[in-house]
Design an enzyme around this catalytic site. Sequence first.
Site, mmCIF file in Angstrom:
data_model
loop_
_atom_site.group_PDB
_atom_site.id
_atom_site.type_symbol
_atom_site.label_atom_id
_atom_site.label_comp_id
_atom_site.label_asym_id
_atom_site.label_seq_id
_atom_site.Cartn_x
_atom_site.Cartn_y
_atom_site.Cartn_z
ATOM 1 N N GLU A 1 -2.891 10.630 40.390
ATOM 2 C CA GLU A 1 -2.456 11.003 41.747
ATOM 3 C C GLU A 1 -1.693 9.863 42.409
ATOM 4 O O GLU A 1 -0.676 10.064 43.067
ATOM 5 C CB GLU A 1 -3.682 11.389 42.595
ATOM 6 C CG GLU A 1 -3.360 12.030 43.937
ATOM 7 C CD GLU A 1 -3.179 11.059 45.087
ATOM 8 O OE1 GLU A 1 -2.729 11.484 46.150
ATOM 9 O OE2 GLU A 1 -3.462 9.848 44.930
ATOM 10 N N ASP B 1 -8.126 8.785 39.554
ATOM 11 C CA ASP B 1 -7.521 7.455 39.443
ATOM 12 C C ASP B 1 -7.588 6.706 40.769
ATOM 13 O O ASP B 1 -7.631 7.298 41.854
ATOM 14 C CB ASP B 1 -6.066 7.544 38.951
ATOM 15 C CG ASP B 1 -5.161 8.327 39.895
ATOM 16 O OD1 ASP B 1 -5.610 9.350 40.431
ATOM 17 O OD2 ASP B 1 -4.011 7.899 40.109
#
Length: 373
Positions: free
Chosen positions: A141, A80
């Site tokens: 994350e 991400d």
Amino acid sequence: MINEERLVDLFRSLVSINAPSLAERECAAWTKAYLEKIPDLEVWEDGAGAKIGGNANNVIAKLAGNKHDAPAIFLSAHFDTVEPTEGLALAEREGIFYSESDTVLGADDKGGMAPAIEAVQCLIETGAPHGDVYLLFSCAEEIGLLGAQALDIQELDVDYGFVLDTGPPVGSFVTRTATHDKIEIRIIGKPAHAGKDPEKGINAIQVLARAVDGMRLGRIGPETTANLGTVQGGTGANVVCAEVVVTAEARSTSVEELDAQVDHMVQRFEAAAREYGARVEIHHDRHYHSYTLSEDSEVVQVAQRSSRALGFEPVLRTTLGGSDANIYNAKGVPTIVVATAMDKIHTHEECMSRQGLIDTARLAYQICLEAAR
Ligand SMILES: [Zn+2]
């Protein structure tokens, strides 16, 4: 050994796939399909998405070792990116990748993913001796290390690992980080008509102002910081403000200093509330724990040897920022953060050098070799 064209193509493909936190499905599926085409890799995904409310899982691949007594290691990065990345127009000028569109580049952390994958491909092609090498790509994350938290890392039976997720110079590493606390403060006053009965109200904004005036914030010490991040509250200019919600954080490499700072902030809010007859509800959460890797631990030794072998400076750094390594260390797997070439991250000026991308891949490859020595 590093196939520059393949590496750059891979990086280009990865950044062009939009992957905001909790919506990384397309990037995860693309990566999984890419890994499945690499011979000798066993590829699977876990069930993280359902646990964290996202549409993607962590994707894991295993290259079985060809040297049976060598330690099992992992190379990791996250899918991400911070937003926005939708509609990214990637450009390269004088060896620097950047985004021509009004978006971030997403080299954080696609600039960690691509070198990790390239390193494993090289390992297969050269047939150099290595232990089990896992690729571990996490989701979500950026919004609190959620994918790493959901991952059952003990199940992988790895000895130690490398998270490719910090800025240059390539060849340096993060071995020491902070503990990070999140605090939410709800100040509850009392509503009243601002014109008719102001004396019947208790203004939560005034309580907030009293609490914050004189509060120690910003840089508290060399390795301790504190911040008030958001304020929400109030219903209208003609109503005495009945409620304000503040979000705050504090970080420190020293838990004692962190606890003292959080206590200070909490006490300021409580004292101000008492003074005005308001109430406070405070929710305090230890977001993640610090870690310190000793210089003679195997993971640090392997990292430094790899860096030196390529002529880099194997500097060990401290950061107050968090990464998946905080979670893996807390779960008992020694994990070091490896610098990549990503720069000016989380801004529209984010960029990454082509040479840095190549150097990161060379380093990741070298790490696999050194771990098996
Ligand atoms: Zn990152």
